[in-house]
Design a protein around this motif. Structure first.
Motif, PDB file in Angstrom:
ATOM      1  N   ARG A  60      60.739 -26.299 -56.291  1.00 35.38           N
ATOM      2  CA  ARG A  60      60.525 -27.445 -55.803  1.00 35.38           C
ATOM      3  C   ARG A  60      59.666 -28.124 -57.234  1.00 35.38           C
ATOM      4  NH1 ARG A  60      54.791 -28.402 -53.670  1.00 35.38           N
ATOM      5  NH2 ARG A  60      54.924 -30.338 -52.031  1.00 35.38           N
TER       6      ARG A  60
ATOM      7  N   PRO B 102      50.135 -32.539 -57.574  1.00 35.24           N
ATOM      8  CA  PRO B 102      50.240 -31.512 -56.714  1.00 35.24           C
ATOM      9  C   PRO B 102      49.570 -31.877 -55.332  1.00 35.24           C
ATOM     10  CG  PRO B 102      49.435 -31.048 -58.859  1.00 35.24           C
ATOM     11  CD  PRO B 102      49.520 -32.374 -59.108  1.00 35.24           C
ATOM     12  N   ASP B 103      50.020 -31.120 -54.423  1.00 36.65           N
ATOM     13  CA  ASP B 103      49.747 -31.496 -52.782  1.00 36.65           C
ATOM     14  C   ASP B 103      48.938 -30.172 -52.384  1.00 36.65           C
ATOM     15  OD1 ASP B 103      52.023 -29.961 -52.180  1.00 36.65           O
ATOM     16  OD2 ASP B 103      52.906 -31.806 -51.666  1.00 36.65           O
ATOM     17  N   GLU B 104      48.916 -29.964 -51.022  1.00 31.74           N
ATOM     18  CA  GLU B 104      48.277 -28.839 -50.560  1.00 31.74           C
ATOM     19  C   GLU B 104      49.410 -27.761 -50.576  1.00 31.74           C
ATOM     20  OE1 GLU B 104      50.940 -31.172 -47.726  1.00 31.74           O
ATOM     21  OE2 GLU B 104      49.467 -31.611 -48.896  1.00 31.74           O
ATOM     22  N   LYS B 105      50.532 -27.813 -51.062  1.00 29.33           N
ATOM     23  CA  LYS B 105      51.584 -26.894 -51.371  1.00 29.33           C
ATOM     24  C   LYS B 105      51.510 -26.416 -52.638  1.00 29.33           C
ATOM     25  CE  LYS B 105      54.514 -28.154 -47.607  1.00 29.33           C
ATOM     26  NZ  LYS B 105      56.298 -28.495 -47.315  1.00 29.33           N
ATOM     27  N   GLY B 106      50.906 -27.061 -53.566  1.00 35.22           N
ATOM     28  CA  GLY B 106      50.774 -26.724 -54.931  1.00 35.22           C
ATOM     29  C   GLY B 106      51.482 -27.806 -55.795  1.00 35.22           C
TER      30      GLY B 106
ATOM     31  N   SER C 143      54.243 -29.033 -58.969  1.00 33.71           N
ATOM     32  CA  SER C 143      55.753 -28.629 -59.490  1.00 33.71           C
ATOM     33  C   SER C 143      55.914 -27.156 -59.948  1.00 33.71           C
ATOM     34  CB  SER C 143      55.903 -29.574 -60.477  1.00 33.71           C
ATOM     35  OG  SER C 143      57.475 -29.275 -61.028  1.00 33.71           O
ATOM     36  N   GLU C 144      56.896 -26.524 -59.672  1.00 29.33           N
ATOM     37  CA  GLU C 144      57.371 -25.097 -60.011  1.00 29.33           C
ATOM     38  C   GLU C 144      58.145 -25.277 -61.221  1.00 29.33           C
ATOM     39  OE1 GLU C 144      57.971 -22.499 -56.206  1.00 29.33           O
ATOM     40  OE2 GLU C 144      59.028 -24.277 -56.249  1.00 29.33           O
TER      41      GLU C 144
ATOM     42  N   SER D  63      64.501 -31.435 -57.843  1.00 37.15           N
ATOM     43  CA  SER D  63      64.084 -30.025 -57.846  1.00 37.15           C
ATOM     44  C   SER D  63      65.555 -29.465 -58.087  1.00 37.15           C
ATOM     45  CB  SER D  63      63.725 -29.877 -56.155  1.00 37.15           C
ATOM     46  OG  SER D  63      62.745 -30.623 -56.038  1.00 37.15           O
TER      47      SER D  63
END
Length: 571
Positions: A377, A382-386, A388-389, A422
């Motif tokens: 992703r 960053p959001d609640e999911k974290g 950028s990977e 992504s």
């Protein structure tokens, strides 16, 4: 002093912002045929179609005993895998094959510094106009000096004018000069010793100098952008025509096929006509200009034309032809359209493309370097999911490549907007990275900077991305790091929002960053210039070092060498 000026008839064709789009691309149309909506795809543009249309226009001009010029208004670099792979070599050869008479320099020609321009000048068979580029203080120690190039028409310091070129049409001189964005240092990676000077002042001085020789027919080839061209036309008297680029404006009303309605072709301001022809080799503009003896344009007619293939298709791949009576009617409608030319590909240019460049690009598109077992992703803020990977891994690849080149690197910072997508589960090709994930051929550099400025740069970038106390320019500035860890406290005063800033030391582990201590960092040349909140990076010691390796170069090399970085299996 030239005397006895004569009336002249000139046909001028022009393109701009082609960005390495040598091949056609699929364009989806929105049509209303016999009261029914239709959304077919069509093969649009490409250099081979432009070549065909230019030959037709030139032949018609010769039959009518009109002069003919074919101009490019800058930004031929970047854009597709043809640039990622060939770094400008293909651009030079394809433009030579098109037969353009001259080109002005665009900002993207300078994304990777002056060296690629030197290579480009070695290959092109036409002059490059850069009338407000001051090369007078260029370092003589450079291996890629530009100031001594006969085919680069730059700024004349003593006269404060652009160098211009004169073309005779039926014995009458027409002067042409080129100007580019004077804030080039802000948006490109031009070498510090070769700045761009004020375009308006240069234009005023150049027109006066040309007119002092008795030449009264003047054309400006511009990469200032549409608004910049209009402003210049208001302030500078004596220019007959501005052929522009940079802002991708496809002048004309194309709303009946689903495209945006832009200003009409040949906007007229202060006795100056302004033209621009879209982008990505989708269209060609052309106009007939009749000059009176005194240089006045007494007749101006012209238009932009989209260049289409014959088939209408029902999908973007252009594999399945659309059939039926409605499709036949739609094809007839397009064939009769005033601003569309159904155009065959020029066989000579198409052969050059297919024989020399397409196979290497196809190989790149088909070269699988990894298999990704799950989606990765990318998100800017960053959001609640974290977060950028991907951006932290791209930043790490900068550190990896710079270390490989022998540079000392302690940390890396990269802005989230430098990544465009992504990565999806499955096979990953070089094209997925160089063409989609990291399409901008922006070079990577190294620098030495004190800890206090690292902190301010991180905060400035986040402030900008989140509009926290500043009017930001977008979320793309959000910083991701390698070997740096920090906490951002949004409620604290500006200048004090980064807390717990630590850096990874191979021998000591994570240690606190000291304000006065110098550290070695790596980032893109764009970020190193202090853009979008990264102002504090300009406090680096000296000017840093910019390499010839792009974001994609670094990331691809790291994945090949260390596939486990992405938890993937090497192919």
């Amino acid at each position: 002093m030239i005397k006895n000026n004569k009336a002249v008839q000139l046909t001028l064709a022009h393109i701009n912002d082609t960005h390495s789009y040598f091949e056609p691309h699929a364009l989806q149309l929105q049509l209303n045929i016999a009261g029914k909506s239709l959304s077919p795809y069509v093969s649009n543009g490409g250099f081979s179609r432009i070549a065909t249309r230019v030959k037709q226009l030139k032949s018609a001009a010769e039959e009518q005993q009109r002069g003919f010029l074919f101009l490019h208004a800058g930004d031929c670099f970047q854009g597709t895998l043809y640039f990622s792979l060939f770094k400008g070599k293909a651009n030079a050869e394809m433009l030579n094959a098109l037969g353009i008479d001259m080109m002005t320099i665009g900002n993207h020609e300078l994304d990777m510094g002056n060296q690629p321009i030197a290579d480009f000048l070695d290959r092109i068979k036409f002059p490059l106009l850069a009338g407000n580029w001051n090369l007078s203080n260029e370092l003589t120690t450079k291996s890629h000096q530009l100031s001594n190039r006969d085919n680069l028409l730059s700024y004349q310091v003593a006269q404060k004018t652009a160098k211009w070129i004169t073309r005779e049409v039926n014995g009458e001189p027409i002067a042409l000069f080129g100007l580019s964005i004077d804030k080039m240092m802000d948006i490109a990676n031009v070498d510090p010793d070769t700045p761009f000077v004020n375009a308006i002042e240069t234009a005023i001085n150049t027109v006066k100098a040309i007119q002092s020789l008795g030449i009264n027919k003047i054309i400006l080839l511009s990469h200032l952008g549409y608004e910049g061209d209009k402003e210049l036309a208001k302030l500078v008297t004596g220019i007959s025509l501005i052929v522009g680029g940079h802002t991708h404006v496809l002048q004309g009303d194309f709303s009946d096929i689903g495209l945006k309605h832009e200003p009409e072709y040949g906007e007229y301001i202060n006795n100056t006509y302004i033209v621009q022809a879209g982008c990505h080799a989708q269209a060609i503009g052309h106009c007939h200009i009749d000059f009176a003896k005194d240089g006045t344009v007494i007749t101006f007619t012209g238009k932009n034309e989209l260049l289409f293939g014959r088939r209408l298709c029902n999908e973007k791949s252009l594999l399945n032809t659309l059939d039926g009576e409605l499709a036949i009617q739609a094809s007839a409608y397009l064939a009769d359209h005033d601003n569309i030319v159904i155009c065959k590909k020029d066989p000579l240019l198409q052969s050059l493309l297919l024989d020399k460049y397409v196979p290497k690009v196809r190989k790149l598109q088909n070269t699988i370097i990894a298999t990704l077992p799950q989606d990765m992703r990318h998100i800017r803020i960053p959001d609640e999911k974290g977060g950028s990977e991907l951006v932290p891994l791209v930043a790490e690849s900068f550190s990896y490549m710079m270390n490989k080149l022998g540079h000392q690197v302690d940390f890396a910072i990269h802005n989230a907007g430098g990544i465009r997508s992504s990565l999806n589960q499955g096979q990953i090709s070089i094209a997925d990275i160089a063409g989609k994930l990291l399409p901008f051929m922006v070079p990577i550099g190294v620098y030495r900077i004190q800890g206090k400025f690292i902190s301010l740069a991180l905060e400035g970038a986040i402030n900008n991305a989140t509009n926290n106390g500043v009017v930001g320019s977008g979320s793309g500035s959000y910083p991701y790091t390698h070997n740096l860890a920090f906490t951002y406290c949004s409620e604290r005063p500006i200048g004090e929002r980064i807390t717990e800033l630590t850096i990874f030391n191979p021998d000591k582990g994570w240690i606190k960053v000291q304000a006065e201590t110098f550290y070695h960092g790596t980032s893109s040349a764009y970020t190193m210039k202090g853009k979008e909140g990264y102002d504090a990076l300009t406090m680096m010691q000296g000017e840093g070092t910019i390499t010839q390796y792009s974001m994609a170069d670094c990331f691809i090399d790291m994945i090949k060498q260390y596939p486990e970085k992405l938890n993937i299996k090497n192919q």
